[in-house]
Design an enzyme around this catalytic site. Sequence first.
Site, PDB file in Angstrom:
ATOM      1  N   GLU A  55       0.856  -1.199   0.000  1.00  0.00           N
ATOM      2  CA  GLU A  55       0.000   0.000   0.000  1.00  0.00           C
ATOM      3  C   GLU A  55       0.891   1.248   0.000  1.00  0.00           C
ATOM      4  O   GLU A  55       1.917   1.284   0.675  1.00  0.00           O
ATOM      5  CB  GLU A  55      -0.883  -0.015   1.260  1.00  0.00           C
ATOM      6  CG  GLU A  55      -1.874   1.134   1.319  1.00  0.00           C
ATOM      7  CD  GLU A  55      -2.807   1.051   2.540  1.00  0.00           C
ATOM      8  OE1 GLU A  55      -2.426   0.448   3.566  1.00  0.00           O
ATOM      9  OE2 GLU A  55      -3.924   1.608   2.459  1.00  0.00           O
ATOM     10  N   LYS A 134      -9.791   1.626  -2.658  1.00  0.00           N
ATOM     11  CA  LYS A 134     -10.079   1.089  -1.316  1.00  0.00           C
ATOM     12  C   LYS A 134     -11.544   1.342  -0.959  1.00  0.00           C
ATOM     13  O   LYS A 134     -12.012   2.485  -1.003  1.00  0.00           O
ATOM     14  CB  LYS A 134      -9.149   1.770  -0.318  1.00  0.00           C
ATOM     15  CG  LYS A 134      -9.079   1.143   1.051  1.00  0.00           C
ATOM     16  CD  LYS A 134      -7.998   1.895   1.841  1.00  0.00           C
ATOM     17  CE  LYS A 134      -7.625   1.225   3.130  1.00  0.00           C
ATOM     18  NZ  LYS A 134      -6.493   1.921   3.787  1.00  0.00           N
ATOM     19  N   CYS A 176      -5.704  -3.233   2.383  1.00  0.00           N
ATOM     20  CA  CYS A 176      -5.506  -3.090   3.821  1.00  0.00           C
ATOM     21  C   CYS A 176      -6.777  -3.236   4.657  1.00  0.00           C
ATOM     22  O   CYS A 176      -7.224  -4.338   4.903  1.00  0.00           O
ATOM     23  CB  CYS A 176      -4.795  -1.759   4.097  1.00  0.00           C
ATOM     24  SG  CYS A 176      -3.889  -1.805   5.663  1.00  0.00           S
TER      25      CYS A 176
HETATM   26  O1  LIG Z   1      -7.109  -2.243  10.109  1.00  0.00           O
HETATM   27  C1  LIG Z   1      -6.085  -1.845  10.631  1.00  0.00           C
HETATM   28  O2  LIG Z   1      -5.841  -2.051  11.811  1.00  0.00           O
HETATM   29  C2  LIG Z   1      -5.074  -1.086   9.853  1.00  0.00           C
HETATM   30  C3  LIG Z   1      -5.595  -0.661   8.524  1.00  0.00           C
HETATM   31  C4  LIG Z   1      -4.680   0.212   7.782  1.00  0.00           C
HETATM   32  O3  LIG Z   1      -3.589   0.498   8.201  1.00  0.00           O
HETATM   33  C5  LIG Z   1      -5.076   0.723   6.476  1.00  0.00           C
HETATM   34  O4  LIG Z   1      -6.199   0.497   6.028  1.00  0.00           O
HETATM   35  O5  LIG Z   1      -4.244   1.377   5.835  1.00  0.00           O
END
Ligand SMILES: O=C(O)CCC(=O)C(=O)O
Length: 312
Positions: A55, A134, A176
């Site tokens: 990411e 996303k 993510c």
């Molecule tokens: O869900 C999480 O704890 C981290 C998610 C995250 O870092 C993101 O979506 O970039």
Amino acid sequence: MSSTSRVPSPVLKKSLTMALIQLASGSDKPKNLSHAAEKVREAAGTGAKLVVLPECFNSPYGTNYFPEYAETLLPSADGEASAPSYDALSAMARDNKVYLVGGSIPEYNPGTKKYHNTSLVFSPEGGLLATHRKVHLFDIDIPGKITFRESDVLTAGNQLTLVDLPEYGKIAVAICYDVRFPELATIAARKGAFALIYPGAFNLTTGPLHWQLLAQARAVDNQIYVAMCSPARDMSASYHAYGHSLVVDPMAKVVSEAAEGEEIITSELSSDKLEETRRNIPLNTQRRWDVYPDVSKGKVQFDDPDLPKPKE
Ligand SMILES: O=C(O)CCC(=O)C(=O)O
């Protein structure tokens, strides 16, 4: 009596070597792109045919950085799209003849004036195969530990993304925080994906607790492969990524895992493992659609008309 109609099994037509690049990136975008290109070459040199970047691989991760680093993948009213990362990713895929899940990059849509966290997937010929914005924005507040609000700057995407790799089968790509939403994974698996690929950047609070757990949960629920690809940890950056990029097999076993620093991990994805898991634990023929609904039925959006298309 029970209603146990089968859902199609995911198909992996032949073994696939996948490499996850736990990339070290900094604040210099051109340097990040050329470094990514070096690492994709190195990954392809191991025999990998599917390569994954993390990411926000071209920028530091943080809401304050998104506007500065954002690229326009859609042409603006008064000109061309300006997307050095798109061009660099396309070249990396083509030069190394690999499928490339290009992590994610901050995107600006000049039409809607909105920012997105966007993953681009390229074919071995360098053509754009898919775009995933996303879908679930990372908005959390754990007092004294971490507060993050992507929605202050970003707008969520509106589709699930399945990508057909013709010689192999279908993968699903999400980003993510999307991994926390099991519906997305289950729908992708029921639509035939053999792997869920998540470029991600967990942190030092939720990472140790949930990163591996979520990957194993999505794998065990759906009996498919799950890959999560993180940036390398940089304690001098404002956001400290967890690292620990990993691949989990359809039995939910961690088959490869990175530490915290820059590293490439490779794994062999096999149709035998998918079939053996489903034969040994035949969830697929035991579902009770008479007791609960199938989340993959009904309206699922796969084709957001607003998404960037391949450049001509
Ligand atoms: O869900 C999480 O704890 C981290 C998610 C995250 O870092 C993101 O979506 O970039």
